[in-house]
Design an enzyme around this catalytic site. Sequence first.
Site, PDB file in Angstrom:
ATOM      1  N   HIS A 138       0.837  -1.201   0.000  1.00  0.00           N
ATOM      2  CA  HIS A 138       0.000   0.000   0.000  1.00  0.00           C
ATOM      3  C   HIS A 138       0.871   1.250   0.000  1.00  0.00           C
ATOM      4  O   HIS A 138       2.021   1.227   0.419  1.00  0.00           O
ATOM      5  CB  HIS A 138      -0.980   0.008   1.176  1.00  0.00           C
ATOM      6  CG  HIS A 138      -0.353  -0.040   2.533  1.00  0.00           C
ATOM      7  ND1 HIS A 138       0.204  -1.192   3.062  1.00  0.00           N
ATOM      8  CD2 HIS A 138      -0.210   0.914   3.481  1.00  0.00           C
ATOM      9  CE1 HIS A 138       0.656  -0.939   4.284  1.00  0.00           C
ATOM     10  NE2 HIS A 138       0.426   0.335   4.550  1.00  0.00           N
ATOM     11  N   HIS A 151       0.731   5.513   0.820  1.00  0.00           N
ATOM     12  CA  HIS A 151       0.059   6.585   1.549  1.00  0.00           C
ATOM     13  C   HIS A 151       0.170   7.883   0.760  1.00  0.00           C
ATOM     14  O   HIS A 151       1.255   8.226   0.284  1.00  0.00           O
ATOM     15  CB  HIS A 151       0.732   6.823   2.907  1.00  0.00           C
ATOM     16  CG  HIS A 151       0.672   5.673   3.837  1.00  0.00           C
ATOM     17  ND1 HIS A 151      -0.237   5.605   4.862  1.00  0.00           N
ATOM     18  CD2 HIS A 151       1.421   4.536   3.910  1.00  0.00           C
ATOM     19  CE1 HIS A 151      -0.047   4.471   5.535  1.00  0.00           C
ATOM     20  NE2 HIS A 151       0.952   3.805   4.970  1.00  0.00           N
TER      21      HIS A 151
END
Length: 145
Positions: A107, A109
Amino acid sequence: MSEQPPAYDPDNIFAKILRGEMPCFKVYEDDHTLAFMDIMPRTDGHTLIIPKAPSRTLLDARPEDVQHAAVTSQKIAQAAQKAFNADGILFQQSSESAAGQVIFHLHFHIMPRWDGVDLRPPGQKADDDVLEEHAQRIRDALASL
Protein backbone atom coordinates in the site's frame (compact mmCIF):
# COMPACT_ATOMS: atom_id res chain seq x y z
CA MET A 1 20.20 -10.37 5.29
CA SER A 2 17.47 -11.94 7.40
CA GLU A 3 15.43 -15.00 6.44
CA GLN A 4 12.68 -14.91 3.83
CA PRO A 5 9.54 -12.98 4.88
CA PRO A 6 6.34 -14.95 5.41
CA ALA A 7 4.03 -15.61 2.49
CA TYR A 8 1.19 -13.24 1.67
CA ASP A 9 -1.67 -13.62 4.16
CA PRO A 10 -5.03 -13.54 2.32
CA ASP A 11 -6.74 -12.68 5.62
CA ASN A 12 -4.99 -9.33 6.10
CA ILE A 13 -7.36 -6.40 6.55
CA PHE A 14 -6.74 -4.96 3.07
CA ALA A 15 -7.52 -8.31 1.44
CA LYS A 16 -10.75 -8.36 3.47
CA ILE A 17 -11.59 -4.84 2.28
CA LEU A 18 -10.99 -5.91 -1.33
CA ARG A 19 -13.36 -8.87 -0.87
CA GLY A 20 -16.01 -6.65 0.73
CA GLU A 21 -15.69 -8.37 4.11
CA MET A 22 -14.61 -5.16 5.84
CA PRO A 23 -15.89 -1.64 5.15
CA CYS A 24 -13.86 1.28 3.92
CA PHE A 25 -14.38 4.90 2.94
CA LYS A 26 -13.79 4.45 -0.77
CA VAL A 27 -12.31 7.28 -2.78
CA TYR A 28 -11.56 5.60 -6.11
CA GLU A 29 -11.55 2.17 -7.72
CA ASP A 30 -10.55 0.77 -11.09
CA ASP A 31 -9.76 -2.71 -12.41
CA HIS A 32 -6.35 -2.79 -10.73
CA THR A 33 -6.43 -0.55 -7.65
CA LEU A 34 -8.53 0.69 -4.76
CA ALA A 35 -8.07 3.99 -2.92
CA PHE A 36 -9.69 4.61 0.46
CA MET A 37 -9.29 6.77 3.54
CA ASP A 38 -6.82 5.75 6.24
CA ILE A 39 -8.96 5.34 9.38
CA MET A 40 -6.05 6.57 11.49
CA PRO A 41 -5.07 9.58 9.39
CA ARG A 42 -1.83 11.42 10.01
CA THR A 43 -3.28 14.39 8.06
CA ASP A 44 -6.65 15.47 6.73
CA GLY A 45 -7.17 13.64 3.44
CA HIS A 46 -4.75 10.78 4.26
CA THR A 47 -5.58 8.18 1.61
CA LEU A 48 -4.30 4.65 0.99
CA ILE A 49 -3.84 3.12 -2.45
CA ILE A 50 -3.62 -0.66 -2.79
CA PRO A 51 -3.24 -2.92 -5.79
CA LYS A 52 -5.98 -5.52 -6.11
CA ALA A 53 -3.39 -8.20 -6.86
CA PRO A 54 -1.93 -9.78 -3.72
CA SER A 55 1.60 -8.88 -2.63
CA ARG A 56 3.08 -8.28 0.82
CA THR A 57 5.42 -5.45 -0.11
CA LEU A 58 6.90 -3.43 -2.93
CA LEU A 59 9.66 -6.02 -3.05
CA ASP A 60 7.48 -8.97 -4.10
CA ALA A 61 4.90 -7.13 -6.20
CA ARG A 62 4.67 -7.62 -9.94
CA PRO A 63 6.00 -4.55 -11.80
CA GLU A 64 2.66 -4.00 -13.54
CA ASP A 65 0.86 -3.89 -10.16
CA VAL A 66 3.32 -1.30 -8.90
CA GLN A 67 2.78 0.70 -12.10
CA HIS A 68 -1.01 0.69 -11.71
CA ALA A 69 -0.71 1.70 -8.05
CA ALA A 70 1.72 4.51 -8.93
CA VAL A 71 -0.63 5.92 -11.57
CA THR A 72 -3.56 5.80 -9.13
CA SER A 73 -1.38 7.38 -6.43
CA GLN A 74 -0.57 10.30 -8.71
CA LYS A 75 -4.26 10.78 -9.53
CA ILE A 76 -5.26 10.69 -5.85
CA ALA A 77 -2.40 13.03 -4.90
CA GLN A 78 -3.55 15.61 -7.45
CA ALA A 79 -7.14 15.38 -6.21
CA ALA A 80 -6.19 15.47 -2.52
CA GLN A 81 -3.96 18.51 -3.01
CA LYS A 82 -6.82 20.29 -4.74
CA ALA A 83 -9.52 19.11 -2.29
CA PHE A 84 -7.58 20.22 0.78
CA ASN A 85 -5.72 23.21 -0.68
CA ALA A 86 -2.50 21.54 0.45
CA ASP A 87 0.96 23.07 0.07
CA GLY A 88 2.40 19.66 -0.81
CA ILE A 89 1.88 15.91 -0.77
CA LEU A 90 3.75 13.29 1.23
CA PHE A 91 3.94 10.01 -0.70
CA GLN A 92 5.00 7.13 1.56
CA GLN A 93 5.54 3.40 1.14
CA SER A 94 7.05 1.08 3.76
CA SER A 95 8.11 -2.50 3.03
CA GLU A 96 8.51 -4.93 5.96
CA SER A 97 8.41 -4.33 9.71
CA ALA A 98 11.87 -2.80 9.91
CA ALA A 99 10.64 -0.02 7.60
CA GLY A 100 7.44 0.54 9.59
CA GLN A 101 5.00 -1.61 7.61
CA VAL A 102 2.11 -2.80 9.79
CA ILE A 103 -0.36 -4.27 7.28
CA PHE A 104 1.28 -6.74 4.92
CA HIS A 105 -0.50 -5.94 1.68
CA LEU A 106 1.38 -3.50 -0.55
CA HIS A 107 0.00 0.00 0.00
CA PHE A 108 0.92 3.60 -0.64
CA HIS A 109 0.06 6.59 1.55
CA ILE A 110 -0.95 9.95 0.11
CA MET A 111 -0.90 12.66 2.78
CA PRO A 112 -1.71 16.30 2.05
CA ARG A 113 0.75 18.61 3.85
CA TRP A 114 0.74 22.26 4.83
CA ASP A 115 3.71 24.43 5.74
CA GLY A 116 4.16 24.56 9.50
CA VAL A 117 1.64 21.77 10.28
CA ASP A 118 3.06 18.59 11.82
CA LEU A 119 1.79 15.09 11.13
CA ARG A 120 -0.60 13.75 13.75
CA PRO A 121 0.74 10.94 15.94
CA PRO A 122 0.02 7.45 14.58
CA GLY A 123 -2.77 5.28 15.92
CA GLN A 124 -5.57 7.82 16.46
CA LYS A 125 -8.82 6.71 14.81
CA ALA A 126 -10.79 9.47 13.09
CA ASP A 127 -14.53 9.96 13.34
CA ASP A 128 -16.43 8.12 10.58
CA ASP A 129 -18.32 11.29 9.57
CA VAL A 130 -15.03 13.13 9.08
CA LEU A 131 -13.59 10.27 7.02
CA GLU A 132 -16.67 10.19 4.79
CA GLU A 133 -16.57 13.96 4.33
CA HIS A 134 -12.87 13.81 3.40
CA ALA A 135 -13.51 10.94 0.96
CA GLN A 136 -16.27 12.98 -0.68
CA ARG A 137 -14.00 16.01 -1.03
CA ILE A 138 -11.42 13.91 -2.84
CA ARG A 139 -14.05 12.23 -5.04
CA ASP A 140 -15.39 15.69 -5.97
CA ALA A 141 -11.88 16.89 -6.80
CA LEU A 142 -11.26 13.77 -8.91
CA ALA A 143 -14.38 14.53 -10.92
CA SER A 144 -13.13 18.02 -11.68
CA LEU A 145 -9.59 17.08 -12.76
